[in-house]
Scaffold this motif. Structure first.
Motif, PDB file in Angstrom:
ATOM      1  N   PHE A  94      48.742  41.251  49.740  1.00 53.27           N
ATOM      2  CA  PHE A  94      47.339  40.841  49.811  1.00 53.27           C
ATOM      3  C   PHE A  94      46.608  41.518  50.977  1.00 53.27           C
ATOM      4  O   PHE A  94      45.416  41.793  50.875  1.00 53.27           O
ATOM      5  CB  PHE A  94      47.213  39.311  49.859  1.00 53.27           C
ATOM      6  N   GLU A  95      47.329  41.813  52.089  1.00 52.08           N
ATOM      7  CA  GLU A  95      46.711  42.583  53.183  1.00 52.08           C
ATOM      8  C   GLU A  95      46.330  43.965  52.666  1.00 52.08           C
ATOM      9  O   GLU A  95      45.248  44.475  52.933  1.00 52.08           O
ATOM     10  CB  GLU A  95      47.714  42.756  54.341  1.00 52.08           C
ATOM     11  N   TYR A  96      47.273  44.563  51.920  1.00 52.07           N
ATOM     12  CA  TYR A  96      47.051  45.913  51.382  1.00 52.07           C
ATOM     13  C   TYR A  96      45.833  45.903  50.454  1.00 52.07           C
ATOM     14  O   TYR A  96      44.949  46.756  50.570  1.00 52.07           O
ATOM     15  CB  TYR A  96      48.307  46.357  50.623  1.00 52.07           C
ATOM     16  N   ALA A  97      45.817  44.903  49.540  1.00 49.92           N
ATOM     17  CA  ALA A  97      44.701  44.840  48.581  1.00 49.92           C
ATOM     18  C   ALA A  97      43.368  44.649  49.311  1.00 49.92           C
ATOM     19  O   ALA A  97      42.340  45.167  48.883  1.00 49.92           O
ATOM     20  CB  ALA A  97      44.937  43.710  47.583  1.00 49.92           C
ATOM     21  N   GLY A  98      43.416  43.915  50.457  1.00 51.26           N
ATOM     22  CA  GLY A  98      42.187  43.666  51.220  1.00 51.26           C
ATOM     23  C   GLY A  98      41.721  44.866  52.020  1.00 51.26           C
ATOM     24  O   GLY A  98      40.544  44.989  52.328  1.00 51.26           O
ATOM     25  N   THR A  99      42.647  45.766  52.358  1.00 49.96           N
ATOM     26  CA  THR A  99      42.262  46.898  53.208  1.00 49.96           C
ATOM     27  C   THR A  99      42.194  48.221  52.442  1.00 49.96           C
ATOM     28  O   THR A  99      41.818  49.246  53.001  1.00 49.96           O
ATOM     29  CB  THR A  99      43.245  47.054  54.397  1.00 49.96           C
ATOM     30  N   HIS A 100      42.595  48.215  51.181  1.00 47.31           N
ATOM     31  CA  HIS A 100      42.483  49.418  50.341  1.00 47.31           C
ATOM     32  C   HIS A 100      41.563  49.057  49.167  1.00 47.31           C
ATOM     33  O   HIS A 100      42.032  48.540  48.141  1.00 47.31           O
ATOM     34  CB  HIS A 100      43.855  49.874  49.821  1.00 47.31           C
ATOM     35  N   PRO A 101      40.256  49.317  49.341  1.00 43.71           N
ATOM     36  CA  PRO A 101      39.287  48.840  48.346  1.00 43.71           C
ATOM     37  C   PRO A 101      39.646  49.237  46.906  1.00 43.71           C
ATOM     38  O   PRO A 101      39.514  48.427  45.995  1.00 43.71           O
ATOM     39  CB  PRO A 101      37.970  49.477  48.784  1.00 43.71           C
ATOM     40  N   GLU A 102      40.134  50.475  46.718  1.00 45.87           N
ATOM     41  CA  GLU A 102      40.446  50.892  45.337  1.00 45.87           C
ATOM     42  C   GLU A 102      41.553  50.040  44.738  1.00 45.87           C
ATOM     43  O   GLU A 102      41.487  49.624  43.584  1.00 45.87           O
ATOM     44  CB  GLU A 102      40.897  52.353  45.311  1.00 45.87           C
ATOM     45  N   ALA A 103      42.602  49.792  45.558  1.00 41.66           N
ATOM     46  CA  ALA A 103      43.727  48.979  45.080  1.00 41.66           C
ATOM     47  C   ALA A 103      43.261  47.542  44.838  1.00 41.66           C
ATOM     48  O   ALA A 103      43.601  46.923  43.829  1.00 41.66           O
ATOM     49  CB  ALA A 103      44.866  49.014  46.102  1.00 41.66           C
ATOM     50  N   GLY A 104      42.459  47.013  45.778  1.00 43.09           N
ATOM     51  CA  GLY A 104      41.970  45.636  45.656  1.00 43.09           C
ATOM     52  C   GLY A 104      41.129  45.469  44.398  1.00 43.09           C
ATOM     53  O   GLY A 104      41.280  44.504  43.649  1.00 43.09           O
ATOM     54  N   GLU A 105      40.247  46.461  44.161  1.00 46.07           N
ATOM     55  CA  GLU A 105      39.389  46.357  42.971  1.00 46.07           C
ATOM     56  C   GLU A 105      40.202  46.442  41.695  1.00 46.07           C
ATOM     57  O   GLU A 105      39.953  45.726  40.726  1.00 46.07           O
ATOM     58  CB  GLU A 105      38.332  47.465  42.992  1.00 46.07           C
ATOM     59  N   LEU A 106      41.222  47.326  41.712  1.00 48.45           N
ATOM     60  CA  LEU A 106      42.043  47.463  40.494  1.00 48.45           C
ATOM     61  C   LEU A 106      42.855  46.183  40.257  1.00 48.45           C
ATOM     62  O   LEU A 106      42.991  45.742  39.113  1.00 48.45           O
ATOM     63  CB  LEU A 106      42.970  48.681  40.615  1.00 48.45           C
ATOM     64  N   PHE A 107      43.364  45.569  41.329  1.00 44.95           N
ATOM     65  CA  PHE A 107      44.098  44.307  41.184  1.00 44.95           C
ATOM     66  C   PHE A 107      43.181  43.239  40.570  1.00 44.95           C
ATOM     67  O   PHE A 107      43.547  42.557  39.608  1.00 44.95           O
ATOM     68  CB  PHE A 107      44.636  43.853  42.552  1.00 44.95           C
ATOM     69  N   ASP A 108      41.948  43.132  41.122  1.00 40.69           N
ATOM     70  CA  ASP A 108      41.013  42.129  40.582  1.00 40.69           C
ATOM     71  C   ASP A 108      40.682  42.432  39.121  1.00 40.69           C
ATOM     72  O   ASP A 108      40.630  41.528  38.289  1.00 40.69           O
ATOM     73  CB  ASP A 108      39.715  42.091  41.404  1.00 40.69           C
ATOM     74  N   SER A 109      40.480  43.722  38.807  1.00 32.34           N
ATOM     75  CA  SER A 109      40.149  44.077  37.413  1.00 32.34           C
ATOM     76  C   SER A 109      41.320  43.757  36.494  1.00 32.34           C
ATOM     77  O   SER A 109      41.122  43.317  35.364  1.00 32.34           O
ATOM     78  CB  SER A 109      39.847  45.571  37.270  1.00 32.34           C
ATOM     79  N   ALA A 110      42.559  43.995  36.991  1.00 32.21           N
ATOM     80  CA  ALA A 110      43.737  43.721  36.159  1.00 32.21           C
ATOM     81  C   ALA A 110      43.853  42.225  35.887  1.00 32.21           C
ATOM     82  O   ALA A 110      44.102  41.797  34.756  1.00 32.21           O
ATOM     83  CB  ALA A 110      45.004  44.239  36.853  1.00 32.21           C
ATOM     84  N   MET A 111      43.610  41.411  36.928  1.00 29.80           N
ATOM     85  CA  MET A 111      43.669  39.955  36.752  1.00 29.80           C
ATOM     86  C   MET A 111      42.532  39.515  35.806  1.00 29.80           C
ATOM     87  O   MET A 111      42.714  38.653  34.947  1.00 29.80           O
ATOM     88  CB  MET A 111      43.509  39.229  38.099  1.00 29.80           C
ATOM     89  N   THR A 112      41.359  40.161  35.977  1.00 33.75           N
ATOM     90  CA  THR A 112      40.219  39.835  35.118  1.00 33.75           C
ATOM     91  C   THR A 112      40.532  40.174  33.662  1.00 33.75           C
ATOM     92  O   THR A 112      40.124  39.478  32.738  1.00 33.75           O
ATOM     93  CB  THR A 112      38.970  40.624  35.600  1.00 33.75           C
ATOM     94  N   ALA A 113      41.293  41.265  33.470  1.00 36.10           N
ATOM     95  CA  ALA A 113      41.618  41.684  32.087  1.00 36.10           C
ATOM     96  C   ALA A 113      42.566  40.699  31.408  1.00 36.10           C
ATOM     97  O   ALA A 113      42.441  40.447  30.214  1.00 36.10           O
ATOM     98  CB  ALA A 113      42.245  43.084  32.102  1.00 36.10           C
ATOM     99  N   VAL A 114      43.512  40.131  32.157  1.00 34.77           N
ATOM    100  CA  VAL A 114      44.504  39.256  31.500  1.00 34.77           C
ATOM    101  C   VAL A 114      44.136  37.765  31.582  1.00 34.77           C
ATOM    102  O   VAL A 114      44.634  36.975  30.775  1.00 34.77           O
ATOM    103  CB  VAL A 114      45.943  39.472  32.041  1.00 34.77           C
ATOM    104  N   ALA A 115      43.246  37.409  32.514  1.00 32.40           N
ATOM    105  CA  ALA A 115      42.923  35.978  32.682  1.00 32.40           C
ATOM    106  C   ALA A 115      42.383  35.316  31.406  1.00 32.40           C
ATOM    107  O   ALA A 115      42.723  34.167  31.138  1.00 32.40           O
ATOM    108  CB  ALA A 115      41.948  35.788  33.848  1.00 32.40           C
TER     109      ALA A 115
END
Ligand SMILES: C[S@@+](CC[C@H](N)C(=O)[O-])C[C@H]1O[C@@H](n2cnc3c(N)ncnc32)[C@H](O)[C@@H]1O
Length: 357
Positions: free
Chosen positions: A155-176
């Motif tokens: 979660f630190e990584y996702a918070g400090t690497h905007p591209e990774a964080g956005e892709l994680f959120d988009s992936a969760m958004t896709a399966v939610a």
């Protein structure tokens, strides 16, 4: 033919049992080779998403030649990868040599209503795959491979690497929506309002619940980055939702009657999970409920289970874990809750309905 999701859920253990019988019938070396090479078609799928083939085919069938011309690709390679994926029912090759997406393949394109393309991209990112690749180091040390590779928590990584964080959120958004819909229909939310979704991401689960229950009000609580897309995701339901940024280790939002924790506790070791639950406990009214949505670990040995699979993903990425019913009961007891019911959903997730006491 459309098979109801609930039937698929019931049938999945039978199908996996049949697959294990098939594996047992194979010479064992073949079974090992089959498991070892299972990652190849997964990466081939990711490759056609990445270079835009899936999106192009979503607009209509095309020959490898046309795909190569439109997307500036190497035609013989395109043909060979599509031929592989036709064997996995991702694409279908017609007699005229044109490939089209099947109903499975359509989910890998970005702009289809059934798209899970962002999850395909996320699961295939090098910063994800590296963790699985270094799982042996987790076996030696118990430290999540993600932390060994990146020197920081997921979660630190996702918070400090905007591209990774956005892709994680988009992936969760896709399966939610897949389990959001299942949860909204498995639990009766008519007397649950207001419902606070703690660690609710961009609000898709809450949106599914509010759409099914027009009188229910919601609270969406997550880290600032995760809720930034909430207004557009919530759409027409936005007016019924209080969106609040915060850290669930510090506090839970106030004023709700039902608190939802969906795929949150499995990210954390027991001590931190108890902290999140205790913060919710402080806000929960005496007749309130906490709903925990997770895939449960299978408590019977020698079975395939979605919980066991997700647990291995937690092992490689974070300090969390999936848990059995008994482990959840123990965790909840430490935070002052008891499990009243466990409701299976049409998806792999179950809902643990918990009350104070
Ligand atoms: C695996 S996602 C689950 C998202 C959503 N509930 C679902 O079921 O799809 C975990 C969520 O916890 C959020 N989260 C992580 N650390 C947090 C913190 N300290 N405070 C609040 N939310 C946090 C993440 O931003 C993410 O949205």
């Amino acid at each position: 033919m459309k098979i109801p999701l609930a039937l698929v859920r019931v049938a999945t253990p039978v199908v996996m049992w049949a697959a294990s019988l098939r594996r047992r019938a194979l010479p064992p070396q073949f079974a090992v080779l089959e498991m070892t090479t299972a990652i190849w078609p997964a990466l081939a799928l990711r490759a056609i998403v990445r270079v835009g083939i899936a999106d192009r085919l979503a607009r209509g069938p095309a020959t490898p030649d046309e795909l190569a011309r439109d997307l500036v690709l190497h035609e013989p390679s395109v043909r060979r990868v599509l031929r592989l994926l036709s064997g996995y029912d991702v694409v279908h090759e017609a007699r005229n040599g044109r490939f089209e997406l099947t109903r499975i393949g359509r989910c890998a394109a970005r702009d289809t209503p059934e798209s899970v393309a962002d999850f395909v991209r996320y699961a295939g990112e090098p910063w994800q795959l590296d963790s699985w690749e270094r799982l042996s180091e987790t076996l030696r040390t118990g430290v999540p491979a993600f932390e060994i590779v990146h020197g920081t928590s997921f979660f630190e990584y996702a918070g400090t690497h905007p591209e990774a964080g956005e892709l994680f959120d988009s992936a969760m958004t896709a399966v939610a929506p897949l389990y959001g819909f299942a949860v909204a229909h498995a639990y009766d939310f008519s007397h649950a309002s207001p419902v606070a979704d703690v660690g609710g991401g961009s609000g898709l689960m809450l949106r599914a619940i509010l759409r099914a229950y027009p009188d229910v009000q919601g609270v969406l609580f997550d880290l600032p980055g995760a809720i930034s897309r909430a207004p557009q995701v919530l759409g027409d339901e936005r007016a019924r939702v209080r969106v609040e940024a915060g850290d669930f280790f510090e506090l839970a939002p106030s004023g709700a009657r039902t608190y939802l924790l969906s795929h949150v506790l499995h990210n954390w070791e027991d001590e931190r999970a108890v902290k999140i639950l205790s913060n919710v406990r402080k806000e929960l009214p005496a007749d309130g409920r906490v709903l925990i949505v997770e895939t449960l670990l299978c408590d019977k040995p020698n079975r395939w289970s979605a919980g066991n699979l997700n647990d291995a993903q937690m092992l490689s990425l974070v300090r969390g874990r999936e848990r059995t019913r008994a482990e959840y009961a123990d965790l909840l007891r430490q935070a002052g809750f008891t499990i009243k019911r466990i409701i299976p959903t049409a998806a792999a997730e179950s809902i643990l309905v918990c009350a104070p006491g």
